[in-house]
Design an enzyme around this catalytic site. Structure first.
Site, PDB file in Angstrom:
ATOM      1  N   CYS A 152       4.400   0.767 -19.331  1.00 16.51           N
ATOM      2  CA  CYS A 152       4.622  -0.391 -18.456  1.00 16.51           C
ATOM      3  C   CYS A 152       4.148  -1.712 -19.064  1.00 16.51           C
ATOM      4  O   CYS A 152       2.981  -1.839 -19.456  1.00 16.51           O
ATOM      5  CB  CYS A 152       3.879  -0.131 -17.142  1.00 16.51           C
ATOM      6  N   THR A 160       2.040   1.109  -7.901  1.00 17.40           N
ATOM      7  CA  THR A 160       2.288   0.509  -9.211  1.00 17.40           C
ATOM      8  C   THR A 160       1.077   0.570 -10.142  1.00 17.40           C
ATOM      9  O   THR A 160      -0.075   0.615  -9.694  1.00 17.40           O
ATOM     10  CB  THR A 160       2.715  -0.969  -9.065  1.00 17.40           C
ATOM     11  N   GLU A 170      -2.348  -6.277  -9.264  1.00 26.61           N
ATOM     12  CA  GLU A 170      -1.560  -7.397  -9.780  1.00 26.61           C
ATOM     13  C   GLU A 170      -2.086  -7.764 -11.177  1.00 26.61           C
ATOM     14  O   GLU A 170      -3.178  -8.333 -11.312  1.00 26.61           O
ATOM     15  CB  GLU A 170      -1.662  -8.586  -8.808  1.00 26.61           C
TER      16      GLU A 170
HETATM   17  N1  LIG Z   1       3.498  -7.500 -10.234  1.00 22.75           N
HETATM   18  C1  LIG Z   1       2.995  -6.241 -10.693  1.00 22.75           C
HETATM   19  C2  LIG Z   1       4.119  -5.353 -11.147  1.00 22.75           C
HETATM   20  C3  LIG Z   1       3.658  -3.987 -11.561  1.00 22.75           C
HETATM   21  C4  LIG Z   1       4.845  -2.995 -11.667  1.00 22.75           C
HETATM   22  O1  LIG Z   1       5.906  -3.232 -11.101  1.00 22.75           O
HETATM   23  N2  LIG Z   1       4.638  -1.887 -12.378  1.00 22.75           N
HETATM   24  C5  LIG Z   1       5.695  -0.892 -12.485  1.00 22.75           C
HETATM   25  C6  LIG Z   1       5.688  -0.211 -13.824  1.00 22.75           C
HETATM   26  S1  LIG Z   1       6.303  -1.176 -15.132  1.00 22.75           S
HETATM   27  C7  LIG Z   1       5.442   0.213 -11.489  1.00 22.75           C
HETATM   28  O2  LIG Z   1       4.382   0.784 -11.464  1.00 22.75           O
HETATM   29  N3  LIG Z   1       6.459   0.509 -10.704  1.00 22.75           N
HETATM   30  C8  LIG Z   1       6.433   1.597  -9.775  1.00 22.75           C
HETATM   31  C9  LIG Z   1       7.238   1.279  -8.554  1.00 22.75           C
HETATM   32  O3  LIG Z   1       7.629   0.130  -8.370  1.00 22.75           O
HETATM   33  O4  LIG Z   1       7.443   2.205  -7.788  1.00 22.75           O
HETATM   34  C10 LIG Z   1       2.013  -6.500 -11.802  1.00 22.75           C
HETATM   35  O5  LIG Z   1       2.273  -7.385 -12.633  1.00 22.75           O
HETATM   36  O6  LIG Z   1       0.988  -5.851 -11.846  1.00 22.75           O
END
Ligand SMILES: N[C@@H](CCC(=O)N[C@@H](CS)C(=O)NCC(=O)O)C(=O)O
Length: 372
Positions: free
Chosen positions: A87, A162, A178
């Site tokens: 990620c 996330t 975040e």
């Molecule tokens: N705004 C968040 C975005 C984090 C994010 O979207 N991570 C993705 C992986 S690249 C995730 O875990 N997605 C899982 C989901 O949305 O279910 C940050 O910058 O920490």
């Protein structure tokens, strides 16, 4: 424990995230039928006619602080970072953790690269994946998925699960999910606990703060998130709009690097937040985004000489922070084997090889010109 604000945010996340059944493919391909009410693998709300991917706001937004009486005080070995090497947002936090010498202060572990319908899962003890700390959950032996950490906070949590997730081991609470805020906590709040050489690492210098924040804004919208907006688009129109904006913005970064008087963005004398935030997208660009997200107007290695030099400088000359936190196997496998709607047979393209060129190498056509 679960504040009213958090509950409200969670609710609004749920409202914007509730989906009707979606079929990605014809009824003759039942394996890919997504008929769950709100599958977390529906990247674009099927009701949204724009066909555009809209990233949701993170839910946990507290801060570690170095001050008496803080809700989350800066302490050694109190916090754990759950990441995925795949990620780009989590990658930011690993880079900053190492740039600031926080390896003994904040522990981390990486989930398995595959994301399924229950979200990220922890690796099992018998799986031997590349990269350090790709382990079962080191803090809860019975947890199998990252979402268990979120349900520990609130059994009826409705937001997304996330990475990165910054976790307080003492209070068993999520501090933040975040990345843009987690990295900023790491810049200064632990400075009393680290050696002088790391205190001197300043990622957001006062004199550049305004320029960095201005750059963050368009780099985030058009590049970091722009690759996802291109790749997850479900209409040609949304795809074309986003991929064009993405490449216009890459052109803008290329120009700004060619104008820079130093090897860093914004003519900074050293690595800054702007470099960290752009790096995690550019290092994934040729190996994944070009083909998987159709970001193929150009690639970095043959189309953007200044960006190519810049990304290799960070990767090869800062091995601990940038090189060793980059795990291409996690990166390539995650996208190509988790996004069934984009790549239903989950075949991972082999190239381009190598994943990143050596600093003194170039693609054959550029090398031939250089050697002429
Ligand atoms: N705004 C968040 C975005 C984090 C994010 O979207 N991570 C993705 C992986 S690249 C995730 O875990 N997605 C899982 C989901 O949305 O279910 C940050 O910058 O920490």
């Amino acid at each position: 424990m679960f504040s009213a604000v958090t509950r409200l945010r969670t609710l609004s996340t749920y409202i914007t995230n509730s989906h009707t059944p979606l079929r990605f493919f014809s009824s003759t391909t039942p394996a890919f039928t997504m008929d769950k009410k709100s599958s977390i693998l529906n990247w674009v709300d099927p009701k949204d006619k724009s066909g555009e991917f809209k990233r949701q706001q993170s839910v946990f937004r507290s801060f570690i602080e170095n001050k008496p009486g803080a809700e989350f005080p800066a302490e050694k070995d109190r916090y754990h970072l759950y990441v995925s090497y795949a990620c780009p947002w989590a990658h930011r936090t690993l880079i900053v953790r190492n740039l600031k010498g926080l390896q003994d202060i904040i522990s981390f572990s990486s989930v398995h690269w595959h994301m399924g319908d229950k979200g990220w899962r922890f690796a099992t003890p018998d799986e031997n994946l590349p990269g350090g700390n790709v382990t079962p959950d080191p803090l809860h032996s019975d947890y199998t998925h990252l979402r268990d950490i979120y349900f520990e906070q609130n059994p009826s949590y409705e937001g997304r699960f996330t990475v990165p997730t910054l976790y307080d081991k003492k209070q068993k609470r999520i501090v933040s999910n975040e990345s843009s805020e987690i990295i900023r906590m790491l810049y200064t709040e632990f400075d009393d606990l680290i050696a002088d050489e790391y205190k001197k690492v300043v990622l957001l210098p006062k004199n550049l703060q305004k320029d960095i924040e201005e750059m963050n804004e368009w780099v985030y919208n058009n590049i970091n998130n722009g690759v996802y907006k291109s790749g997850f688009a479900t209409t040609e129109e949304a795809y074309k709009k986003n991929v064009t904006t993405l490449f216009d913005s890459l052109d803008r970064v290329e120009k700004s690097l060619s104008d820079s008087s130093t090897p860093y963005l914004l003519s900074a004398p050293h690595v800054t937040e702007a470099d960290v935030r752009l790096f995690t997208t550019i290092i994934r660009f040729d190996p994944v985004y070009v083909q998987h997200f159709k970001c193929n107007i150009r690639d970095i290695r043959s189309g953007y000489p200044h960006l190519h030099r810049w990304v290799r400088h960070l990767y090869w000359d800062y091995p601990v922070a940038f090189g060793e936190t980059t795990e291409f196997e996690h990166i390539k496998n995650h996208y190509t084997k988790s996004h069934g709607q984009i790549n239903p047979f989950a075949i991972t393209p082999v190239g381009p090889l190598p994943n990143i060129l050596e600093k003194d190498d170039e693609v054959p056509s550029a090398k031939a010109v250089r050697e002429k």
